[in-house]
Design a protein around this motif. Structure first.
Motif, short mmCIF file in Angstrom:
data_model
loop_
_atom_site.label_atom_id
_atom_site.label_comp_id
_atom_site.label_asym_id
_atom_site.label_seq_id
_atom_site.Cartn_x
_atom_site.Cartn_y
_atom_site.Cartn_z
N ASP A 191 121.30 16.00 -35.97
CA ASP A 191 119.97 16.58 -36.12
C ASP A 191 120.17 17.94 -36.75
OD1 ASP A 191 118.68 14.50 -34.88
OD2 ASP A 191 118.13 15.62 -33.06
N GLU A 217 113.62 20.27 -34.23
CA GLU A 217 114.31 19.33 -35.13
C GLU A 217 113.53 19.16 -36.44
OE1 GLU A 217 114.80 15.37 -33.42
OE2 GLU A 217 114.95 14.56 -35.44
N GLY A 246 116.67 14.38 -38.87
CA GLY A 246 117.46 13.49 -38.02
C GLY A 246 118.14 12.47 -38.92
MG MG Z 1 115.19 12.53 -34.29
#
Ligand code: MG
Ligand code: 4AD
Length: 436
Positions: free
Chosen positions: A350, A359, A362
């Motif tokens: 991430d 985040e 990803g």
């Molecule tokens: Mg994710």
């Protein structure tokens, strides 16, 4: 009929038109009058310009119209550009002609209204300086993503939005009636991208993505845009490099094109400049737990996902985005492979943004092991038949490959310093909102 040549406001504000007569057009941003003089600020997509309308300088009917016109009325005006230090932007227009195209009704948006009210009025609020600035930055971000990948020889590849499979867990799927059957809205482009790399090798895409996120947070949308890439022959290490370069490329483009908008939003330009030239640290999930324990006195049990609060505490120790790899295999999606060097963890990553934005990316290397993926899908109650086409990709000339997805609104939120991700998309959809 002679054709009018229209001057944009930003051109007037460069000073090149000073002393000249220009035609410009736009909307009334604010206006006040006292007796025989009206001070109107005009807005177009490029900026704000003060216009001074004096009785006697133009036909009386036009003066009266200008006096009557409320904010957001649309108009065409003609006048002489004068330098004036007191005016916003340093110039003003001394008006000789006013043509009101549409006398606006009283504008529903006035100062200090609640965020919910502004969301109801989103179709009108898009005209605000704040949203206008965000939309311009968003446009730069989207353009930069295309340029980044195309500049490196990636092909743009499109996947269906109606998809029969889950990829990121069944709980956030949006179900759609599909004739007499059911299907889902895309949670990701990834599975189809994995089919296409055997033809195109390096591909990318940016598309609407759907997640039925039931919780209300400042980071989750039900409909958002994900920019994804997938590449044959790439391992985790290589793909994290691409992610870092992509984010730096986007930041540099925004800094090149949108300084004015960043200023309107009150962003720290120096800080963003520094980040765009810095290396992003890479740590493992296990390292992250260590930092939390040693520096924040937080004891997170190994195996638990990092929550917002933990990400925030962790990011206090970094000024740039951080790449976190090797999350616990157990809590990862079925396609993320075991790391042979540390089999409790997955070859995944991430990218976490600083300042609490969480985040933004990803991604992972992709599992090539049909048996392991089958087991993991079965464990989460999936019908394996639906994944046979995906497993075929491992049966016919499989190669190591990796990819990731970047949340466009998450990135825009961070770059613009927004309080809520809803302002990073023109018409947000969340658990509680699907109109206008
Ligand atoms: Mg994710
Ligand atoms: O981490 P995610 O779930 O990864 C995937 O979907 C992979 N299949 C991508 C890939 O490898 N091709 O989502 C990727 C990014 C997140 O890091 C986040 O930035 C954004 O998409 N995202 C959301 N943004 C806004 N609202 C939501 N509900 C989001 N869910 C994910």
């Amino acid at each position: 009929m002679s054709k009018t040549s229209w001057t944009k406001i930003d051109e007037i504000l460069t000073g090149k038109k000073t002393g000249k007569t220009v035609n410009t057009r736009g909307w009334i941003y604010r206006t006040r009058s006292s007796g025989n003089i009206i001070f109107t600020v005009i807005r177009d997509s490029s900026g704000l310009l003060q216009a001074t309308i004096k009785k006697g300088n133009l036909p009386n009917k036009e003066f009266d119209d200008a006096k009557k016109a409320l904010i957001e009325s649309s108009l065409e005006i003609k006048g002489v550009v004068k330098e004036d230090k007191r005016a916003p932007g340093g110039y003003e227009l001394q008006v000789t002609t006013v043509n009101i195209l549409n006398f606006a009704e009283p504008f529903p948006i006035v100062k200090d209204q609640s965020p919910e009210f502004l969301l109801d009025q989103r179709h009108l609020w898009l005209r605000s300086q704040k949203l206008g600035s965000i939309l311009k930055i968003r446009s730069t971000v989207v353009g930069a993503i295309h340029n980044f990948f195309r500049g490196q020889g990636y092909y743009e590849f499109d996947a269906p939005i109606l998809q029969p499979n889950q990829c990121e867990g069944g709980s956030t799927l949006f179900e759609v009636r599909y004739y007499d059957k059911k299907t889902y809205l895309a949670q990701t482009w990834q599975l189809y991208a994995e089919a296409a790399i055997f033809s195109l090798e390096k591909i990318y895409n940016m598309a609407p993505t759907f997640r039925a996120e039931k919780s209300k947070t400042s980071r989750h949308l039900s409909e958002f845009w994900m920019a994804e890439m997938e590449a044959a022959w790439m391992d985790l290490n290589e793909v994290t490099k691409v992610a870092e370069e992509e984010v730096q490329f986007i930041l540099k483009e925004v800094l090149k094109r949108n300084k004015k908008e960043l200023e309107v939003l009150g962003q720290d330009i120096k800080k963003l400049e520094k980040i765009s030239k810095s290396k992003f640290p890479t740590i493992t999930y296990t390292d992250a737990l260590k930092i939390l324990e040693e520096k924040e006195n937080m004891n997170i049990k190994w195996g638990k996902d990092l929550r917002t609060i933990e990400e925030e505490k962790l990011m206090k120790h970094f000024e740039t985005p951080v790449i976190i790899t090797n999350y616990p295999l157990k809590i990862m999606a079925f396609y993320k492979p075991k790391d042979p060097k540390d089999p409790k963890t997955a070859l995944c990553f991430d990218m976490i943004a600083p300042d609490g934005y969480g985040e933004i990316i990803g991604g992972s290397q992709r599992s090539l092991n049909v048996e392991e993926m089958t087991e993991r899908l079965k464990a989460s109650g999936e019908n394996i038949d639906n994944y046979q086409w995906y497993f075929d990709l491992r049966r016919y000339g499989s190669v190591p490959h990796s990819g990731y997805g970047l949340g466009v609104e998450r990135l825009v939120s961070w770059i613009c310093g927004l309080d809520n991700i809803k302002d990073a998309i023109p018409f947000p959809r969340t658990v509680l909102r699907y109109r206008p």
